[in-house]
Design a protein around this motif. Structure first.
Motif, PDB file in Angstrom:
ATOM      1  N   PHE A 179       0.823  -1.216   0.000  1.00  0.00           N
ATOM      2  CA  PHE A 179       0.000   0.000   0.000  1.00  0.00           C
ATOM      3  C   PHE A 179       0.853   1.261   0.000  1.00  0.00           C
ATOM      4  N   LYS A 180       1.886   1.293   0.846  1.00  0.00           N
ATOM      5  CA  LYS A 180       2.687   2.517   0.992  1.00  0.00           C
ATOM      6  C   LYS A 180       3.312   2.933  -0.334  1.00  0.00           C
ATOM      7  N   GLY A 181       3.721   1.932  -1.121  1.00  0.00           N
ATOM      8  CA  GLY A 181       4.310   2.264  -2.417  1.00  0.00           C
ATOM      9  C   GLY A 181       3.331   2.977  -3.326  1.00  0.00           C
ATOM     10  N   ILE A 182       2.073   2.539  -3.330  1.00  0.00           N
ATOM     11  CA  ILE A 182       1.043   3.194  -4.152  1.00  0.00           C
ATOM     12  C   ILE A 182       0.800   4.614  -3.654  1.00  0.00           C
ATOM     13  N   SER A 183       0.752   4.775  -2.340  1.00  0.00           N
ATOM     14  CA  SER A 183       0.516   6.101  -1.773  1.00  0.00           C
ATOM     15  C   SER A 183       1.646   7.056  -2.164  1.00  0.00           C
ATOM     16  N   ASP A 184       2.897   6.567  -2.090  1.00  0.00           N
ATOM     17  CA  ASP A 184       4.026   7.417  -2.466  1.00  0.00           C
ATOM     18  C   ASP A 184       4.052   7.676  -3.958  1.00  0.00           C
ATOM     19  N   LEU A 185       3.651   6.670  -4.724  1.00  0.00           N
ATOM     20  CA  LEU A 185       3.686   6.795  -6.178  1.00  0.00           C
ATOM     21  C   LEU A 185       2.626   7.747  -6.705  1.00  0.00           C
ATOM     22  N   LEU A 186       1.398   7.549  -6.246  1.00  0.00           N
ATOM     23  CA  LEU A 186       0.265   8.304  -6.797  1.00  0.00           C
ATOM     24  C   LEU A 186      -0.178   9.464  -5.919  1.00  0.00           C
ATOM     25  N   GLY A 187       0.362   9.560  -4.717  1.00  0.00           N
ATOM     26  CA  GLY A 187       0.001  10.669  -3.846  1.00  0.00           C
ATOM     27  C   GLY A 187      -0.915  10.240  -2.718  1.00  0.00           C
ATOM     28  N   ASN A 188      -0.993  11.103  -1.683  1.00  0.00           N
ATOM     29  CA  ASN A 188      -1.805  10.793  -0.501  1.00  0.00           C
ATOM     30  C   ASN A 188      -3.273  10.624  -0.833  1.00  0.00           C
ATOM     31  N   SER A 189      -3.754  11.420  -1.764  1.00  0.00           N
ATOM     32  CA  SER A 189      -5.172  11.339  -2.124  1.00  0.00           C
ATOM     33  C   SER A 189      -5.516   9.951  -2.649  1.00  0.00           C
ATOM     34  N   ALA A 190      -4.655   9.431  -3.525  1.00  0.00           N
ATOM     35  CA  ALA A 190      -4.883   8.082  -4.066  1.00  0.00           C
ATOM     36  C   ALA A 190      -4.765   7.048  -2.960  1.00  0.00           C
ATOM     37  N   GLY A 191      -3.782   7.241  -2.058  1.00  0.00           N
ATOM     38  CA  GLY A 191      -3.627   6.319  -0.940  1.00  0.00           C
ATOM     39  C   GLY A 191      -4.846   6.320  -0.041  1.00  0.00           C
ATOM     40  N   ASN A 192      -5.400   7.499   0.233  1.00  0.00           N
ATOM     41  CA  ASN A 192      -6.592   7.594   1.062  1.00  0.00           C
ATOM     42  C   ASN A 192      -7.790   6.934   0.390  1.00  0.00           C
ATOM     43  N   GLU A 193      -7.891   7.120  -0.908  1.00  0.00           N
ATOM     44  CA  GLU A 193      -8.977   6.478  -1.662  1.00  0.00           C
ATOM     45  C   GLU A 193      -8.864   4.968  -1.561  1.00  0.00           C
ATOM     46  N   LEU A 194      -7.637   4.461  -1.679  1.00  0.00           N
ATOM     47  CA  LEU A 194      -7.423   3.016  -1.591  1.00  0.00           C
ATOM     48  C   LEU A 194      -7.797   2.496  -0.207  1.00  0.00           C
ATOM     49  N   LEU A 195      -7.396   3.222   0.850  1.00  0.00           N
ATOM     50  CA  LEU A 195      -7.725   2.790   2.213  1.00  0.00           C
ATOM     51  C   LEU A 195      -9.225   2.701   2.433  1.00  0.00           C
ATOM     52  N   ASN A 196      -9.961   3.671   1.932  1.00  0.00           N
ATOM     53  CA  ASN A 196     -11.422   3.651   2.111  1.00  0.00           C
ATOM     54  C   ASN A 196     -12.070   2.558   1.284  1.00  0.00           C
ATOM     55  N   THR A 197     -11.478   2.254   0.139  1.00  0.00           N
ATOM     56  CA  THR A 197     -11.995   1.137  -0.658  1.00  0.00           C
ATOM     57  C   THR A 197     -11.773  -0.173   0.089  1.00  0.00           C
ATOM     58  N   ILE A 198     -10.586  -0.339   0.683  1.00  0.00           N
ATOM     59  CA  ILE A 198     -10.304  -1.536   1.483  1.00  0.00           C
ATOM     60  C   ILE A 198     -11.286  -1.631   2.646  1.00  0.00           C
ATOM     61  N   LYS A 199     -11.511  -0.498   3.332  1.00  0.00           N
ATOM     62  CA  LYS A 199     -12.450  -0.488   4.458  1.00  0.00           C
ATOM     63  C   LYS A 199     -13.838  -0.970   4.029  1.00  0.00           C
ATOM     64  N   LYS A 200     -14.323  -0.441   2.920  1.00  0.00           N
ATOM     65  CA  LYS A 200     -15.662  -0.801   2.455  1.00  0.00           C
ATOM     66  C   LYS A 200     -15.742  -2.278   2.083  1.00  0.00           C
ATOM     67  N   ARG A 201     -14.666  -2.784   1.482  1.00  0.00           N
ATOM     68  CA  ARG A 201     -14.670  -4.203   1.126  1.00  0.00           C
ATOM     69  C   ARG A 201     -14.706  -5.084   2.370  1.00  0.00           C
TER      70      ARG A 201
END
Length: 813
Positions: free
Chosen positions: A426-448
């Motif tokens: 996860f951290k690599g995606i957040s660093d690669l695409l930015g905090n906004s993308a990382g936050n979006e991913l975290l909320n998607t994981i939460k919902k799943r």
């Protein structure tokens, strides 16, 4: 505890606020302000005004005098004799604080004698007094006419009695229907000092007794005295006084005998004692002559001062916190009293402060009510932030620990299960695409996760993409395994973020209370230990905490202890696996691989000890040593005739982010004089993406030096063009998982071809690892893979075995 403590504050605060409201309303609307103002006035004047200079002497018609001269009233000739007795002393003025309104107790001859004596003295003042008649009017009581014609001045003797029954004030001018008479004391000072006190001429008129120019009497005493100068009437009449007692004094004559004459309470009188009217007049004279009479501010002045101070109070309350309102109120009250005191001290002006203080209390209560609600909301918000994750709004690790402890203590027989899962990379995606993308991913994981959780499961986010699920009940082994499999099922599908697809492995660790831990800390540690065991697998996996994991932790600690001594004991070895050209199979280089020859365990592979080295920080020392050994061997083989021999060294993420890496690389190259172009550093995808900005800077510095860079195990991580294009890579290394099935599995073939095509489009070379058969070699050669590595060409070998392989390879050529 935190929440309970802070939530108790507002209710305690409300009690203070309500009390303040009640007090302020009683003061403002219960008409108690005047009484409190008068008490404040007494304290301020008594404390701050300087000692008085006594310009008067009071001749008292006292018990002693009555004993000698007989009952009161005396005939008028007695007073004429007194005036005659005063002549040698050259007194400034004489005032009889006695109403001579009729001649019932004197003969005409006696009256005439007194009138002549008054005229000859030329400095005598007699009083005028108001008297209510039966019709409700207030006519004047004047001395009898022959005395009026003889006196120098008349003055009124009308004091103001305040609500508390104390005399503090008088009016400088008063009279019936016209305020024409000066107060008795002022009349005496005007006689004594004709040019000093003049009437301003602003006469007021009306019905009844009319007054103007109110002043506060300054009841100050001379230093070290408890009364003003006073003498007995009979002593003065008999000449039994010192000349200094009367010389240049204003003399007041009045009643002070027992049960005779008016007696009043003043700020000086205590314990129910009173003061005679003649002595009060003496204080008025001293106040006038000492320029210490105190004027109350007029309505406009009072309004201006009050408004200014009220505005300052509002500002002070506005810009402070709820917890500091009470100290601010105390300061404001002190400031209000201080302003009143300063005006009295320096300007002899009285500003009544209680109205303002009441208003300040009212403002305090209002602001407290407002700010307490704000504080309560802030505390609630702060409490929420302390116990909840900012991104997902799920409970955080602290909240999880509290929940576990509460669940344990609810019942002595409590049982629960703790599931900790991590979506890796996860951290690599957040660093690669930015905090906004990382936050979006975290909320998607939460919902799943939430989509398949039981309703009473407690979900929290701990770190990065690490989530914990606490079940305050026990599922059977089959049920918990099914739940974990469902979690993997919902989390395994790819995530679409900014038009890129990412497949992220999921690993799960499970533990139980009370078998795996007695408290929240032990349970969390157990679930993490199980999670770490699960993460040893590349693919999604589930691990239940068990005694062997616990033993594994102890084993890991023992390994770490032994590993810390390994370099010093020459137990670390470097083995070399050849890398060959796909076209002709010639050795073009080798990958340096670490091995640990343990004195008891024997040869320990990197999969066992490298994770221990990374977690303990020993990887920095070991990695630097391996790099130096690899550079040394590469230079040695070049000197033996293998002129273009290249050495590849793996870097861990800790090494790559080490600020000393660049210097260590230069040292390793310089020490053996190896050309940087013959050193290749292999980096994993997660290694370069976890610290994107730092990674780019480090790679640029290494490339500028001439070192080759490659991505190791490509295809198992992010595998995204969006980051690959940013990095100055020379080669991609296709992971062995694709190669193992490349001759039989079409999907592996398609993926491999896609990777090769992508690499070539970015001007990168391709090396495939894990080659074990001629068929794999042939297929990869056909699809334009430039370099190969695997058991088919040679296993990782010691230096001596690598020497043999290089000699054999050279002889072939």
């Amino acid at each position: 505890m935190f929440k309970a403590f802070f939530m108790s504050i507002p209710w305690a605060q409300k009690r203070v606020e309500l009390s303040a409201l009640i007090v302020s309303f009683v003061l403002l609307f219960g008409f108690q302000t005047e009484r409190l103002d008068l008490i404040s006035y007494d304290r301020i004047v008594n404390i701050f005004t300087p000692p008085a200079t006594d310009h008067t002497v009071t001749i008292e018609i006292d018990d002693k005098s009555i004993a000698y001269l007989g009952e009161w009233p005396w005939t008028r000739d007695v007073h004429a004799e007194l005036l005659e007795a005063l002549k040698p002393y050259k007194v400034k003025a004489v005032g009889f604080d006695v109403l001579f309104v009729d001649n019932r107790y004197s003969t005409a001859e006696q009256d005439l004698k007194f009138a002549n004596a008054i005229k000859q003295a030329g400095n005598v003042v007699l009083p005028v007094s108001p008297k209510r008649d039966s019709l409700g009017g207030v006519p004047e009581l004047l001395p009898q006419s022959d005395l009026v014609e003889s006196v120098n001045k008349l003055g009124h003797v009308d004091f103001e009695i305040d609500k508390d029954g104390i005399i503090r004030r008088t009016y400088l001018y008063a009279g019936y229907q016209r305020s024409s008479w000066p107060v008795f004391a002022l009349a005496l000072t005007q006689v004594a000092y004709p040019n000093r006190f003049t009437d301003n001429g602003e006469m007021t008129s009306g019905n009844g007794w009319i007054r103007r120019d109110p002043v506060f009497v300054n009841f100050s005493l001379p230093k070290s005295k408890n009364r003003l100068n006073h003498l007995s009437y009979i002593d003065v009449l008999s000449g039994n006084v010192e000349a200094s007692d009367l010389q240049d004094k204003i003399v007041l004559i009045g009643m002070n005998a027992t049960a005779m004459g008016d007696q009043f309470a003043t700020p000086l009188t205590t314990n129910h004692k009173t003061m005679s009217g003649v002595e009060i007049n003496a204080h008025v004279i001293n106040s006038l002559l000492n320029d210490s009479v105190i004027h109350q501010v007029n309505e406009i002045q009072f309004l201006i001062i009050s408004i200014v101070l009220a505005i300052l109070s509002i500002l002070a309350f506005s810009f402070t916190t709820a917890t500091r309102l009470l100290p601010i109120l105390a300061l404001l009250v002190i400031a209000s009293l201080s302003i009143s005191a300063l005006l009295v001290i320096h300007k002899y002006t009285w500003y009544p402060p209680v109205f303002l203080i009441s208003l300040q209390i009212l403002l305090y209560a209002a602001f407290s009510l407002i700010k307490t609600d704000v504080m309560r909301n802030t505390i609630t918000s702060l409490n929420h932030k302390l116990l909840n994750d900012d991104v997902t709004d799920l409970p955080n690790e602290t909240a999880l620990e509290q929940y576990i402890e509460q669940s344990i203590h609810v019942s002595n027989n409590a049982q629960l299960q703790l599931i900790t899962l991590e979506v890796t990379k996860f951290k690599g995606i957040s660093d690669l695409l930015g905090n906004s993308a990382g936050n979006e991913l975290l909320n998607t994981i939460k919902k799943r996760i939430q989509s398949i959780l039981p309703a009473n499961a407690y979900l929290s986010r701990c770190n990065n993409a690490e989530f914990s699920i606490c079940l305050a009940y026990v599922l059977s082994p089959e049920q918990i395994k099914l739940l974990c499999e469902q979690l993997i099922s919902v989390l395994s599908p790819s995530y679409i973020i900014q038009d890129d697809h990412f497949r992220l492995p999921v690993h799960i660790g499970v533990c139980n209370y009370p078998s795996d831990g007695d408290n929240a800390f032990q349970l969390k540690a157990a679930s993490l230990a199980a999670l770490n065991r699960a993460m040893e697998q590349k693919d999604a996996s589930i691990c239940f905490y068990s005694s062997d994991i616990k033993e594994g932790l102890h084993e890991r600690a023992r390994l770490e202890s032994d590993l810390s001594k390994a370099i010093a004991n020459n137990e670390i070895e470097v083995h070399y696996q050849p890398q060959v050209s796909s076209k002709d199979g010639s050795i073009i280089g080798a990958e340096a691989l670490a091995r640990w020859r343990h004195p008891v365990r024997g040869l320990v592979g990197p999969d066992t000890f490298i994770p221990v080295a990374e977690s303990s920080g020993l990887i920095l020392e070991i990695g630097n040593w391996i790099m130096k050994q690899a550079c040394f061997q590469a230079k040695r083989w070049q000197l033996q005739g293998h002129t273009n021999f290249r050495i590849a060294v793996n870097l861990s993420s800790k090494q790559f982010t080490n600020p000393d890496l660049f210097d260590e690389v230069i040292d390793a190259l310089t020490e053996v004089e190896l050309d940087p172009h013959y050193l290749e550093l292999e980096l994993t995808e997660s290694c370069v993406i976890e610290e994107l900005d730092t990674a780019l800077l480090t790679m640029k510095k290494l490339k500028d030096l001439g070192i080759a860079l490659s991505i190791d195990d490509f295809g198992t991580g992010y595998s995204s063009l969006s980051y690959l294009k940013q990095f100055p890579m020379d080669r991609l290394k296709i992971d062995r998982s694709f190669i193992s099935e490349i001759t039989s599995d079409k999907e592996s073939q398609d993926i491999t071809k896609a990777i090769i095509s992508m690499a070539h489009s970015l001007n990168m070379g391709v090396i495939a690892e894990g080659i074990e058969s001629v068929e794999q070699h042939s297929f990869l050669n056909d699809i334009a893979v430039e370099e190969l590595q695997g058991y088919y060409f040679g296993k990782p070998a010691t230096v001596s075995d690598m020497d043999k392989m290089l000699t054999a390879n050279k002889n072939k050529q």
